[in-house]
Design a protein around this motif. Structure first.
Motif, PDB file in Angstrom:
ATOM      1  N   VAL A   1       6.192   9.418   3.989  1.00 53.36           N
ATOM      2  CA  VAL A   1       5.903   8.024   4.349  1.00 53.36           C
ATOM      3  C   VAL A   1       4.661   7.536   3.606  1.00 53.36           C
ATOM      4  O   VAL A   1       4.619   6.406   3.100  1.00 53.36           O
ATOM      5  N   SER A   2       3.649   8.380   3.511  1.00 53.15           N
ATOM      6  CA  SER A   2       2.420   8.011   2.803  1.00 53.15           C
ATOM      7  C   SER A   2       2.702   7.716   1.332  1.00 53.15           C
ATOM      8  O   SER A   2       2.119   6.792   0.746  1.00 53.15           O
ATOM      9  N   LYS A   3       3.593   8.496   0.738  1.00 54.49           N
ATOM     10  CA  LYS A   3       3.974   8.237  -0.655  1.00 54.49           C
ATOM     11  C   LYS A   3       4.609   6.860  -0.786  1.00 54.49           C
ATOM     12  O   LYS A   3       4.347   6.126  -1.749  1.00 54.49           O
ATOM     13  N   GLU A   4       5.463   6.515   0.173  1.00 57.53           N
ATOM     14  CA  GLU A   4       6.105   5.201   0.140  1.00 57.53           C
ATOM     15  C   GLU A   4       5.083   4.074   0.296  1.00 57.53           C
ATOM     16  O   GLU A   4       5.225   2.999  -0.286  1.00 57.53           O
ATOM     17  N   LEU A   5       4.034   4.323   1.094  1.00 58.96           N
ATOM     18  CA  LEU A   5       2.986   3.317   1.290  1.00 58.96           C
ATOM     19  C   LEU A   5       2.005   3.287   0.117  1.00 58.96           C
ATOM     20  O   LEU A   5       1.243   2.329  -0.030  1.00 58.96           O
ATOM     21  N   GLY A   6       1.995   4.352  -0.675  1.00 60.37           N
ATOM     22  CA  GLY A   6       1.094   4.405  -1.817  1.00 60.37           C
ATOM     23  C   GLY A   6      -0.333   4.765  -1.459  1.00 60.37           C
ATOM     24  O   GLY A   6      -1.268   4.363  -2.156  1.00 60.37           O
ATOM     25  N   VAL A   7      -0.510   5.551  -0.381  1.00 59.20           N
ATOM     26  CA  VAL A   7      -1.851   5.946   0.057  1.00 59.20           C
ATOM     27  C   VAL A   7      -1.868   7.430   0.401  1.00 59.20           C
ATOM     28  O   VAL A   7      -0.821   8.058   0.538  1.00 59.20           O
ATOM     29  N   GLU A   8      -3.078   7.974   0.538  1.00 59.25           N
ATOM     30  CA  GLU A   8      -3.239   9.364   0.916  1.00 59.25           C
ATOM     31  C   GLU A   8      -3.384   9.488   2.434  1.00 59.25           C
ATOM     32  O   GLU A   8      -4.140   8.716   3.047  1.00 59.25           O
ATOM     33  N   PRO A   9      -2.706  10.444   3.052  1.00 57.05           N
ATOM     34  CA  PRO A   9      -2.855  10.620   4.502  1.00 57.05           C
ATOM     35  C   PRO A   9      -4.104  11.437   4.830  1.00 57.05           C
ATOM     36  O   PRO A   9      -4.425  12.400   4.135  1.00 57.05           O
ATOM     37  N   VAL A  10      -4.786  11.042   5.885  1.00 57.42           N
ATOM     38  CA  VAL A  10      -5.912  11.805   6.427  1.00 57.42           C
ATOM     39  C   VAL A  10      -5.458  12.344   7.775  1.00 57.42           C
ATOM     40  O   VAL A  10      -5.213  11.572   8.709  1.00 57.42           O
TER      41      VAL A  10
END
Length: 271
Positions: A66-75
């Motif tokens: 999901v984070s890849k789809e949003l274009g951000v890194e997960p914390v």
């Protein structure tokens, strides 16, 4: 109104307009920061667990995508379950990715993503004891459950319908399983995927009741704040989950951790 007064009024309106803050957009803020801050309880196998200090599980695999789809890194943050919903309400993190059971009460307060797994409540007992063969056998028995969960409320309601059931609450399911194995409990209640995973990995110690579940079907989903600012984030997360359904990533991750890829609703439950 004189010309001077009119100019003053227009200037005042312009100043007020400039001072009006733009509508907040949580997704835009997340993308600007380049990261999305999560909360989960890393003691909830197979969804979340620590393996020699490394976070892994079905939840992580799903949210990595999901984070890849949003274009951000997960914390990823390890937060005790009782602190997660209160923490979300005051904005300590962007999303709860610990599997949250969707209930009518929670729908009133939080925005949910699409279901990621079944959450119907069930029971597990120790192999060494046959006192609880089926769910109704917990009448007069002691049953462990994680505190603050929807499974606790369902167990409480089911116990009341049977008569007297002694319920013991635990901070984590691991603690409850340990007491069950040691003979200090007659059974442990939890969501069916968690219990199935437990039995699959420790068949010499635990076994599910027959039938394995009781009560109404429930689903796990991720929780976000329920306000206008967060609407864009909820929409983006759901779009990512639907894309994963369509391209097979959802099924592959579920089969990896659960052994099966159950049919899940493509709409957020309303009750």
């Amino acid at each position: 109104m004189t010309l001077t007064t009119l100019k003053g009024a227009l200037l005042g309106m312009t100043i007020l307009g400039l001072a009006t803050p733009a509508l907040a957009d949580q997704l835009a803020d997340i993308k600007a920061a380049g990261k999305i801050v999560t909360a989960t309880d890393m003691h909830y196998a197979p969804f979340d667990m620590l393996n020699n200090g490394t976070y892994e599980g079905m939840t992580k695999d799903l949210f990595d995508e999901v984070s890849k789809e949003l274009g951000v890194e997960p914390v990823y943050q390890d937060i005790p379950w009782p602190a997660e919903l209160p923490g979300l309400e005051v904005g300590k993190f962007d999303i709860i990715i610990a599997p949250v059971t969707v209930t009518p009460e929670r729908i009133e307060r939080y925005a949910f993503g699409l279901p990621i797994a079944d959450a119907t409540v069930g029971l597990v007992r120790a192999v060494s004891s046959d006192a609880v063969q089926k769910p109704e056998d917990i009448a007069g028995k002691t049953v462990g459950v994680q505190q603050g969960t929807a499974q606790f409320k369902q167990l409480e309601a089911y116990g009341a319908s049977l008569g007297e059931v002694s319920i013991k609450e635990y901070g984590t399911t691991d603690e409850a399983y340990a007491d069950l194995a040691a003979g200090r409990l007659d059974a442990v209640a939890g969501s069916s995927p968690n219990l199935a995973y437990l039995v699959k990995n420790r068949p010499e110690t635990f076994v599910q009741t027959d039938p394995a579940t009781f009560g109404e079907p429930k689903y796990f989903a991720w929780a976000m704040q329920k306000d206008e600012d967060s609407a864009s984030l909820v929409e983006a997360v759901n779009a990512a989950i639907l894309k994963m359904h369509d391209d097979g990533r959802m099924a592959a991750i579920q089969e990896k951790w659960l052994g099966v890829a159950p049919d899940l609703p493509r709409e957020v439950p309303t009750e």
